[in-house]
Write a protein that holds these residues in place. Structure first.
Motif, PDB file in Angstrom:
ATOM      1  N   LYS A 152       1.708   4.531   0.899  1.00  0.00           N
ATOM      2  CA  LYS A 152       1.498   5.423   2.134  1.00  0.00           C
ATOM      3  C   LYS A 152       1.125   6.920   1.797  1.00  0.00           C
ATOM      4  CE  LYS A 152       1.464   1.979   5.551  1.00  0.00           C
ATOM      5  NZ  LYS A 152       0.427   1.511   6.620  1.00  0.00           N
TER       6      LYS A 152
ATOM      7  N   CYS B 229     -10.321   0.743  -4.154  1.00  0.00           N
ATOM      8  CA  CYS B 229      -9.412   1.724  -3.712  1.00  0.00           C
ATOM      9  C   CYS B 229      -9.813   2.976  -5.031  1.00  0.00           C
ATOM     10  CB  CYS B 229      -7.430   1.091  -3.752  1.00  0.00           C
ATOM     11  SG  CYS B 229      -6.631   2.486  -2.720  1.00  0.00           S
TER      12      CYS B 229
ATOM     13  N   LYS C  60      -3.672   4.557   8.090  1.00  0.00           N
ATOM     14  CA  LYS C  60      -3.276   4.645   6.723  1.00  0.00           C
ATOM     15  C   LYS C  60      -4.210   2.903   6.548  1.00  0.00           C
ATOM     16  CE  LYS C  60      -2.179   8.757   5.400  1.00  0.00           C
ATOM     17  NZ  LYS C  60      -1.880   8.886   4.321  1.00  0.00           N
ATOM     18  N   GLY C  61      -3.807   2.289   5.654  1.00  0.00           N
ATOM     19  CA  GLY C  61      -3.754   0.989   5.099  1.00  0.00           C
ATOM     20  C   GLY C  61      -2.708   0.083   5.487  1.00  0.00           C
TER      21      GLY C  61
ATOM     22  N   CYS D 228      -2.500   6.922  -0.155  1.00  0.00           N
ATOM     23  CA  CYS D 228      -3.487   6.089   1.020  1.00  0.00           C
ATOM     24  C   CYS D 228      -4.369   6.785   1.719  1.00  0.00           C
ATOM     25  CB  CYS D 228      -3.298   5.142   2.419  1.00  0.00           C
ATOM     26  SG  CYS D 228      -4.471   3.958   3.065  1.00  0.00           S
TER      27      CYS D 228
ATOM     28  N   ILE E  16       0.842  -1.048   0.780  1.00  0.00           N
ATOM     29  CA  ILE E  16       0.382   0.070   0.469  1.00  0.00           C
ATOM     30  C   ILE E  16       1.030   1.227  -0.218  1.00  0.00           C
ATOM     31  CG2 ILE E  16      -1.594   1.074   1.262  1.00  0.00           C
ATOM     32  CD1 ILE E  16      -2.899  -0.366   1.955  1.00  0.00           C
TER      33      ILE E  16
ATOM     34  N   CYS F   3     -10.676  -1.405   1.367  1.00  0.00           N
ATOM     35  CA  CYS F   3      -9.824  -2.536   1.515  1.00  0.00           C
ATOM     36  C   CYS F   3     -10.072  -3.410   2.882  1.00  0.00           C
ATOM     37  CB  CYS F   3      -8.271  -1.813   1.101  1.00  0.00           C
ATOM     38  SG  CYS F   3      -7.134  -1.360   2.722  1.00  0.00           S
TER      39      CYS F   3
ATOM     40  N   ALA G 142      -4.318   3.110  -4.124  1.00  0.00           N
ATOM     41  CA  ALA G 142      -2.851   2.587  -3.329  1.00  0.00           C
ATOM     42  C   ALA G 142      -2.748   1.562  -3.304  1.00  0.00           C
ATOM     43  CB  ALA G 142      -2.873   3.423  -2.010  1.00  0.00           C
ATOM     44  N   ILE G 143      -3.033   0.322  -3.652  1.00  0.00           N
ATOM     45  CA  ILE G 143      -3.023  -0.564  -3.732  1.00  0.00           C
ATOM     46  C   ILE G 143      -1.970  -1.202  -4.259  1.00  0.00           C
ATOM     47  CG2 ILE G 143      -3.244  -3.352  -2.711  1.00  0.00           C
ATOM     48  CD1 ILE G 143      -6.229  -1.831  -1.517  1.00  0.00           C
TER      49      ILE G 143
END
Length: 60
Positions: A7, A52, A31-32, A10, A5, A16, A56-57
């Motif tokens: 950051k 997402c 954050k994730g 995110c 991820i 997620c 971000a992933i």
């Protein structure tokens, strides 16, 4: 499948975690994060990645 991820992208919306809670979690930093060993099935993980809002992933 190695997940990461970004950051900086995110926003901690939690999508997620909602879609793949055995793979992703929103941490104390808001954050994730990717849990140490993804335990959701691949389809759930892909859905979380696609959902997402900021992309971000990443799959490494």
């Amino acid at each position: 499948m190695k997940l990461k991820i970004d950051k900086t992208k995110c926003i901690g919306c939690g999508t997620c975690e909602i879609l793949a809670s055995k793979t992703f979690k929103v941490g104390e930093d808001g954050k994730g994060t990717v849990l140490p060993e993804p335990h959701d099935d691949e389809e759930m993980i892909k859905q979380a990645i696609e959902s997402c809002p900021l992309g971000a992933i990443e799959i490494e």
